[in-house]
Design an enzyme around this catalytic site. Sequence first.
Site, short mmCIF file in Angstrom:
data_model
loop_
_atom_site.label_atom_id
_atom_site.label_comp_id
_atom_site.label_asym_id
_atom_site.label_seq_id
_atom_site.Cartn_x
_atom_site.Cartn_y
_atom_site.Cartn_z
N GLU A 120 9.10 16.86 15.07
CA GLU A 120 9.40 16.78 13.64
C GLU A 120 8.50 17.74 12.86
OE1 GLU A 120 8.22 13.31 11.26
OE2 GLU A 120 10.26 13.27 10.48
N LYS B 128 0.86 -1.19 0.00
CA LYS B 128 0.00 0.00 0.00
C LYS B 128 0.89 1.24 0.00
CE LYS B 128 -2.20 3.27 2.81
NZ LYS B 128 -2.19 4.22 1.76
N GLU C 156 9.99 2.32 10.51
CA GLU C 156 10.96 3.38 10.21
C GLU C 156 10.20 4.68 10.31
OE1 GLU C 156 14.09 2.72 9.75
OE2 GLU C 156 14.02 0.59 9.31
N CYS D 34 13.43 12.06 5.86
CA CYS D 34 13.53 11.61 7.25
C CYS D 34 14.89 11.94 7.82
CB CYS D 34 13.23 10.12 7.35
SG CYS D 34 14.20 9.16 6.20
P1 NAP Z 1 2.18 8.78 7.37
O1 NAP Z 1 1.10 9.77 7.36
O2 NAP Z 1 2.50 8.10 8.64
O3 NAP Z 1 1.79 7.71 6.23
C1 NAP Z 1 2.69 6.71 5.79
C2 NAP Z 1 1.90 5.59 5.13
O4 NAP Z 1 1.12 4.93 6.10
C3 NAP Z 1 0.90 6.06 4.07
O5 NAP Z 1 0.80 5.06 3.08
C4 NAP Z 1 -0.38 6.18 4.86
O6 NAP Z 1 -1.54 6.08 4.05
C5 NAP Z 1 -0.26 4.98 5.78
N1 NAP Z 1 -0.93 5.07 7.07
C6 NAP Z 1 -1.08 6.17 7.86
N2 NAP Z 1 -1.72 5.83 9.00
C7 NAP Z 1 -1.94 4.51 8.96
C8 NAP Z 1 -2.57 3.58 9.84
N3 NAP Z 1 -3.07 3.96 11.01
N4 NAP Z 1 -2.65 2.29 9.47
C9 NAP Z 1 -2.14 1.88 8.29
N5 NAP Z 1 -1.57 2.71 7.40
C10 NAP Z 1 -1.45 4.01 7.73
O7 NAP Z 1 3.56 9.43 6.86
P2 NAP Z 1 3.81 10.33 5.57
O8 NAP Z 1 3.26 11.70 5.82
O9 NAP Z 1 3.39 9.58 4.36
O10 NAP Z 1 5.41 10.40 5.55
C11 NAP Z 1 6.15 11.29 6.31
C12 NAP Z 1 6.72 10.61 7.54
O11 NAP Z 1 7.49 9.47 7.14
C13 NAP Z 1 7.67 11.48 8.32
O12 NAP Z 1 7.40 11.35 9.70
C14 NAP Z 1 9.05 10.92 8.00
O13 NAP Z 1 10.02 11.13 9.00
C15 NAP Z 1 8.72 9.47 7.85
N6 NAP Z 1 9.76 8.79 7.07
C16 NAP Z 1 10.63 8.00 7.76
C17 NAP Z 1 11.64 7.34 7.09
C18 NAP Z 1 12.60 6.45 7.84
O14 NAP Z 1 13.26 5.65 7.19
N7 NAP Z 1 12.72 6.58 9.15
C19 NAP Z 1 11.76 7.49 5.69
C20 NAP Z 1 10.85 8.31 5.02
C21 NAP Z 1 9.84 8.96 5.73
P3 NAP Z 1 -2.21 7.38 3.35
O15 NAP Z 1 -1.17 7.98 2.49
O16 NAP Z 1 -3.35 6.79 2.59
O17 NAP Z 1 -2.63 8.29 4.46
#
Ligand code: NAP
Length: 491
Positions: free
Chosen positions: A382, A173, A248, A282
């Site tokens: 963040e 997904k 992550e 990130c």
């Molecule tokens: P996000 O809102 O947490 O969403 C990430 C993914 O998870 C999306 O596909 C989202 O779907 C899905 N999702 C969200 N809540 C969920 C739940 N309760 N159950 C199942 N799936 C769920 O994060 P983002 O805004 O896409 O990305 C930014 C974040 O990613 C930042 O915090 C960044 O630090 C982190 N990041 C971390 C790394 C690492 O390696 N540590 C690398 C890259 C990014 P939808 O899109 O449909 O909402």
Amino acid sequence: MRECGLFINGEWTAASSRDTFETTNPATGEVLARCAAGNEEDVVKAADAAAKSFGDWKRFPAPKRGEIILKAASILRQQKKSLGEMVTREMGKVIAEGEGDVQEAIDFLEYIAGEGRRMLGETTTSELPNKRCMTVRQPVGIVGCITPWNFPFAVPSWKLGAALIAGNTVVFKPSSLTPLCAAALVEIFQEAGIPPGVLNMVTGSAQTVGQAIVEEERIRTLSFTGGVAAGREIYSRASKKLKRVALELGSKNPLIVMEDADIDLALEGILFGAFGTAGQRCTATSRLLVHEKVYSEIMDRLVRRTKALKVGDPLDPSVDMGPVCGPEQELKVLNYIDIGVKEGARLVCGGKKLKEGDYGKGFFIEPTLFEARHGLRITKEEIFGPVLSVIKFSSYEEAIHVANDVDYGLSSSIYTRDINKAYRAIDDLEAGITYINAPTIGAEVHLPFGGVKNTGNGAREAGTAAIAEFTEIKTVFIDYSGKLQKAQIER
Ligand code: NAP
């Protein structure tokens, strides 16, 4: 306009509900594609396909699995330019970084394909004669991969490549902000010859598709990259089912400039680390810690350089920084800028949404610098945008304390010419990654990637660690003595 379906059992299909959603360009507002909005029923169908194909894929020799992954890498390489543009259009990073995103996917797939000829275990001695002991790696089964929008090719490739080479089947997904890039990646795997059912993609919302993947009983392993709030929720739900989960998550990466640093070098690193990908990495530098002896010089030069950054159309190669990825991201970043001002940080430059002319069609925010003190929300939470908080310090010990005194620990960096301080910092910085005289960004795919504290739960992606995430270790005892032998504890 392009239509993107779900990919289940080797076929592109509409969502069960026939619902769709649009993906748009954050620089222009242009609608790029209409995508299938899957639901729980579609996740069950994808899990059915993944379960059915698992046995054959597991038995398919790992080097042959590697050939398919290598083919996918080669197709990505052929299409790198157009796919890089696709990343830029759908996610908003500048074109060089869009192509860089695709390059990282190529590098990782090429690297991990070779793992098909390694997948190393151990062989060792036995306490009994005529007995051999060893370990072998086995796939975990069906893996659920849930990915964010900021690296729409690289992050999914890390997960899919490692899960597939290890013999797992996948339900994927992607982020709802970058489904077009995800569909292009899956099409490439299809063209490379991935058998039906081995890789399935269900686009759709976190609340329906995401949660259904977390809840689906047959998906025993989850690999998630995203924010800490979502990570926590997924971990808590999945733990009730005793699933294996690799997380992550977010970060608040510090870059330390000591008094003996090469200032020219440090400045380049700060600008790239803080404003590359509009701070939406990130590993982005979000806190700059500067020794008081070089503080004025750094600030003077940094303000000048930050003000000179060209913000605009990310497809224009002369542009330094594109938009943030959509209205929610924009609101979050502007809200943090507001919080910073209200809690007494000094807004040195930037801080505003750009609205005039073409900017008005997209989500552009000025590169923003705050003079801040440790402990403010903008220095601890963040932001994930083009906002850098600068904090002055007077000793190495203070810098390390400030660097570590946050809930996250992904990347970190120190600029110094003192080799002793550099090595001490490697020991002292609480982070999964430490750079010496280089910015907080710059991962290489053959090395493990991940963080400590709230950045995750100990999982590492990429490098040799990637295989551990997606395999079980089986311990094997081979007794060729021809008689019952008892181990010491059984005698
Ligand atoms: P996000 O809102 O947490 O969403 C990430 C993914 O998870 C999306 O596909 C989202 O779907 C899905 N999702 C969200 N809540 C969920 C739940 N309760 N159950 C199942 N799936 C769920 O994060 P983002 O805004 O896409 O990305 C930014 C974040 O990613 C930042 O915090 C960044 O630090 C982190 N990041 C971390 C790394 C690492 O390696 N540590 C690398 C890259 C990014 P939808 O899109 O449909 O909402």
